[in-house]
Enzyme design. Sequence first.
Site, PDB file in Angstrom:
ATOM      1  N   ILE A 230      -4.040   4.122   0.859  1.00  0.00           N
ATOM      2  CA  ILE A 230      -4.451   4.491   2.219  1.00  0.00           C
ATOM      3  C   ILE A 230      -5.478   5.622   2.181  1.00  0.00           C
ATOM      4  O   ILE A 230      -6.346   5.726   3.066  1.00  0.00           O
ATOM      5  CB  ILE A 230      -3.227   4.910   3.066  1.00  0.00           C
ATOM      6  CG1 ILE A 230      -2.178   3.788   3.080  1.00  0.00           C
ATOM      7  CG2 ILE A 230      -3.655   5.249   4.486  1.00  0.00           C
ATOM      8  CD1 ILE A 230      -2.673   2.462   3.622  1.00  0.00           C
TER       9      ILE A 230
ATOM     10  N   ALA B  71       0.829  -1.212   0.000  1.00  0.00           N
ATOM     11  CA  ALA B  71       0.000   0.000   0.000  1.00  0.00           C
ATOM     12  C   ALA B  71       0.858   1.255   0.000  1.00  0.00           C
ATOM     13  O   ALA B  71       1.940   1.284   0.580  1.00  0.00           O
ATOM     14  CB  ALA B  71      -0.916   0.003   1.229  1.00  0.00           C
ATOM     15  N   CYS B  72       0.347   2.306  -0.668  1.00  0.00           N
ATOM     16  CA  CYS B  72       0.951   3.630  -0.577  1.00  0.00           C
ATOM     17  C   CYS B  72      -0.180   4.648  -0.416  1.00  0.00           C
ATOM     18  O   CYS B  72      -1.283   4.291   0.013  1.00  0.00           O
ATOM     19  CB  CYS B  72       1.842   3.933  -1.772  1.00  0.00           C
ATOM     20  SG  CYS B  72       0.989   4.050  -3.364  1.00  0.00           S
ATOM     21  N   SER B  73       0.036   5.898  -0.761  1.00  0.00           N
ATOM     22  CA  SER B  73      -0.965   6.933  -0.486  1.00  0.00           C
ATOM     23  C   SER B  73      -2.243   6.760  -1.288  1.00  0.00           C
ATOM     24  O   SER B  73      -3.317   6.546  -0.737  1.00  0.00           O
ATOM     25  CB  SER B  73      -0.377   8.324  -0.760  1.00  0.00           C
ATOM     26  OG  SER B  73       0.701   8.577   0.098  1.00  0.00           O
TER      27      SER B  73
END
Length: 226
Positions: free
Chosen positions: A211, A168-170
Site C-alpha cells: 500500500i 496486500a500489506c504495508s
Amino acid sequence: MASLTSIATPYRSSSYPSSSQALRLKISGNTLFSAGVRSPATSSSLLTIRNASTKPAKPAAEVDWRQKRELLLEKRVRSVDVKEALRLQKENNFVILDVRPEAEYKEGHPPGAINVEMYRLIREWTPWDIARRLGFAFFGIFSGTEENPEFVQTVEAKLDKEAKIIVACSSAGTMKPTQNLPEGQQSRSLIAAYVLVLNGYKNVFHLEGGIYTWSKEGLPVETEED
C-alpha cells in the site's frame, strides 16, 4: 508464572512489516511467539521462558520462510505491481485483500479493498498470553500482536475459493532473490498468501511494494472514519 532464564542481544531485521527489531521468546526450546520474521540463517533467541503453560500447536504463519516460499512458487503465486493490480481490479474482477490492522486500513486503502487482519492485538489472558505480553513489554512494546486465528474463516465468509485475490500489506516483501536476500523477503502479505493457498484458494496474487507504493504512485485511496 513463567520465569525468564536468559537474555541475548536482540536480533534485528527489516524482514517483518513495520519493525526492525525481531523478538522471539522460547519455551523449552520451542518458539513462544514472534514480533518480526526471523532470518532462516539466524537462530539466536532473545528470551527463554520455562514453566509456562503448554505451547499451542505451531500455526501455519510460523512455518519457516523457505518452506513458505517453496509452496508459493509451486502454486505459481505471482507478484503484480500496483498499476497492474489496479487494472486487474477494474477489468478482471480481482479483489484486493488488505491484511493490515484495521486502524491502518481505515487511514487509507485502495477503493473496494477488503480488510481482514493477518495479525491482531493479543486478546486472551491465559498464562501463555501473559508470558507473551511480558516478553513484548520487556522491549517496550505494549501492543503485542498475534496471528489472527479467525483469518481464514473470515476470508472464507467474504470470498470463495475461486476468487481472484491480490493480497496486500504495508510495504510487502518479495519472492525474488537478490544478492543480499537470496530467498527474497517475508512480509504479512506473503504470509497471508501462503495461508490462503494452503487452505485451497487457487487464484492468489501478491501486491509488490504494498500500500505504501500504491499511495506513492498516486493511485486512488479512500479513508474511513470511526
